[in-house]
Enzyme design. Structure first.
Site, PDB file in Angstrom:
ATOM      1  N   THR A 198       0.834  -1.210   0.000  1.00  0.00           N
ATOM      2  CA  THR A 198       0.000   0.000   0.000  1.00  0.00           C
ATOM      3  C   THR A 198       0.862   1.251   0.000  1.00  0.00           C
ATOM      4  O   THR A 198       1.839   1.318   0.746  1.00  0.00           O
ATOM      5  CB  THR A 198      -0.870   0.017   1.277  1.00  0.00           C
ATOM      6  OG1 THR A 198      -1.805  -1.033   1.174  1.00  0.00           O
ATOM      7  CG2 THR A 198      -1.596   1.340   1.460  1.00  0.00           C
ATOM      8  N   VAL A 227     -13.504  -4.254   2.787  1.00  0.00           N
ATOM      9  CA  VAL A 227     -12.809  -2.968   2.845  1.00  0.00           C
ATOM     10  C   VAL A 227     -11.708  -3.117   3.880  1.00  0.00           C
ATOM     11  O   VAL A 227     -11.955  -3.629   4.976  1.00  0.00           O
ATOM     12  CB  VAL A 227     -13.784  -1.834   3.235  1.00  0.00           C
ATOM     13  CG1 VAL A 227     -13.037  -0.532   3.464  1.00  0.00           C
ATOM     14  CG2 VAL A 227     -14.843  -1.651   2.152  1.00  0.00           C
ATOM     15  N   GLY A 228     -10.501  -2.706   3.540  1.00  0.00           N
ATOM     16  CA  GLY A 228      -9.375  -2.858   4.468  1.00  0.00           C
ATOM     17  C   GLY A 228      -9.200  -1.649   5.367  1.00  0.00           C
ATOM     18  O   GLY A 228     -10.121  -0.844   5.558  1.00  0.00           O
ATOM     19  N   GLY A 252      -4.363  -5.354   6.844  1.00  0.00           N
ATOM     20  CA  GLY A 252      -5.284  -4.337   7.316  1.00  0.00           C
ATOM     21  C   GLY A 252      -6.461  -4.884   8.094  1.00  0.00           C
ATOM     22  O   GLY A 252      -7.053  -4.175   8.906  1.00  0.00           O
TER      23      GLY A 252
HETATM   24  C1  SD4 Z   1      -5.155  -3.821   3.261  1.00  0.00           C
HETATM   25  N1  SD4 Z   1      -3.381  -2.658   4.333  1.00  0.00           N
HETATM   26  O1  SD4 Z   1      -6.087  -3.607   2.523  1.00  0.00           O
HETATM   27  C2  SD4 Z   1      -3.873  -3.055   3.062  1.00  0.00           C
HETATM   28  C3  SD4 Z   1      -2.940  -3.906   2.267  1.00  0.00           C
HETATM   29  C4  SD4 Z   1      -1.576  -3.387   2.307  1.00  0.00           C
HETATM   30  O2  SD4 Z   1       0.452  -3.163   1.620  1.00  0.00           O
HETATM   31  O3  SD4 Z   1      -1.119  -2.657   3.107  1.00  0.00           O
HETATM   32  N2  SD4 Z   1      -0.780  -3.676   1.451  1.00  0.00           N
HETATM   33  O4  SD4 Z   1      -5.184  -4.663   4.148  1.00  0.00           O
END
Ligand code: SD4
Length: 333
Positions: A198, A227-228, A252
């Protein structure tokens, strides 16, 4: 009982003479005017290997005196359009092969936030999040309704599926398994999630205004509608105009239970060094027994920064900070 007596004694003591003194007492009780927030030197911080490229987009804008809001949007748009597997189109498919996006942006001066969750068929998720923030009183809009909102705001609908997302989905679908999100919680066992990436970006402009943002396509083979943490304030990103900001990456589903970016910013508000604040926020997750991969990057408004991670033995998490003195890429140990 003793307290009651004390209160009635105080009330009694006000008496007739005390009433005259009341306006003065009320005046004295007025909260003091908050101290003006210092302007600070401009900077941009961006996570992962995206850092140098995204900062190279954002820094000239900051140097020209542009708003941190435009800078963070441009830096993240750059990453959203790179075609990286973990951010934007042609990446991370869900359990039925569709790529959906989560993003959030926070504007320090007003503490206004806009976010989209499970956004479909629109590429620049951070820009749609900005429209949520600037054009509406809402904070988070999700799913097909987020797409409809984006269309109302003039965004073009397009497929987010591409060769990379198709290939990843075809390989996974061959196994005929359901999403690993149906498995047990990653407590006393590793989360076994492949990679992450991310993008999170934090900028302070020449006027001293802070913006924090993040964008992702989430978790591989997620259950449709998931949804994260990225569009959840205090989870995927957080900031406070008077303090600084923090951005998160990783699992997440677990991280949002601990609001690690809110936690870190609040620790900094209390005087903790950004490095210690990042470590404390990650430790809170580890102390609860979770064995995930995740990290945060934190920067105080005076430009002092820090980062921490858990898991990710083979995946080097880093963030980059660019100031007038150049760009520095910081590996997070
Ligand atoms: C998620 N935190 O949707 C995000 C994924 C993520 O690096 O960080 N990827 O869980």
């Amino acid at each position: 009982m003793a307290d009651d007596k004390a209160i009635s004694r105080r009330r009694f003591a006000v008496g007739a003479a005390g009433l005259a003194a009341l306006p003065v007492a009320a005046e004295a009780a007025k909260p003091a005017k908050p101290a003006p927030i210092p302007v600070g030197k401009p900077f941009i911080l961006t996570t992962w290997d995206f850092g140098p490229g995204a900062n190279a987009i954002g820094w000239p804008m900051l140097a020209e005196g542009k708003s941190s809001l435009d800078v963070v949007e441009a830096a993240i748009n750059h990453v959203e359009l790179l075609g990286d597997y973990w951010v934007g189109a042609d990446g991370v498919p869900n359990e039925v092969g569709e790529t959906t996006l989560d993003a959030m942006i926070l504007w320090g001066p007003t503490h206004d936030i806009g976010a989209v969750g499970c956004l479909k068929r629109v590429k620049k998720a951070i820009s749609v999040a900005r429209k949520v923030m600037e054009e509406t009183q809402h904070t988070l809009i999700v799913g097909d309704d987020a797409t409809r909102f984006a269309a109302r705001m003039g965004f073009t609908e397009t497929s987010l599926t591409g060769p990379k997302s198709q290939a990843a989905f075809a390989k996974w679908a061959e196994k005929g398994e359901r999403s690993d999100a149906f498995g047990p919680e990653p407590i006393a066992r590793d989360d076994r999630l492949a990679g992450h990436d991310t993008v999170g970006s934090i900028a302070l402009d020449a006027a001293g205004n802070l913006t924090v943002g993040c964008s992702t396509n989430g978790r591989e083979f997620k259950i449709p509608g998931r949804v994260g943490d990225s569009p959840i304030p205090g989870a995927g990103a957080y900031g406070d105009q008077a303090v600084g900001g923090a951005v998160a990456t990783g699992n997440g589903d677990v991280m949002m239970r601990f609001l690690p970016t809110y936690h870190a910013v609040e620790l900094m508000r209390g005087g903790m060094h950004p490095q210690a604040a990042a470590e404390a926020a990650i430790k809170r997750i580890e102390d609860a027994g979770y064995r995930i991969s995740g990290g945060i990057a934190v920067i105080r408004r005076d430009g002092v920064h820090g980062g921490a991670k858990t898991g990710w033995k083979d995946n080097p998490f880093s963030y980059s900070v660019q100031t007038a003195s150049g760009n520095v890429k910081v590996p997070v140990a």
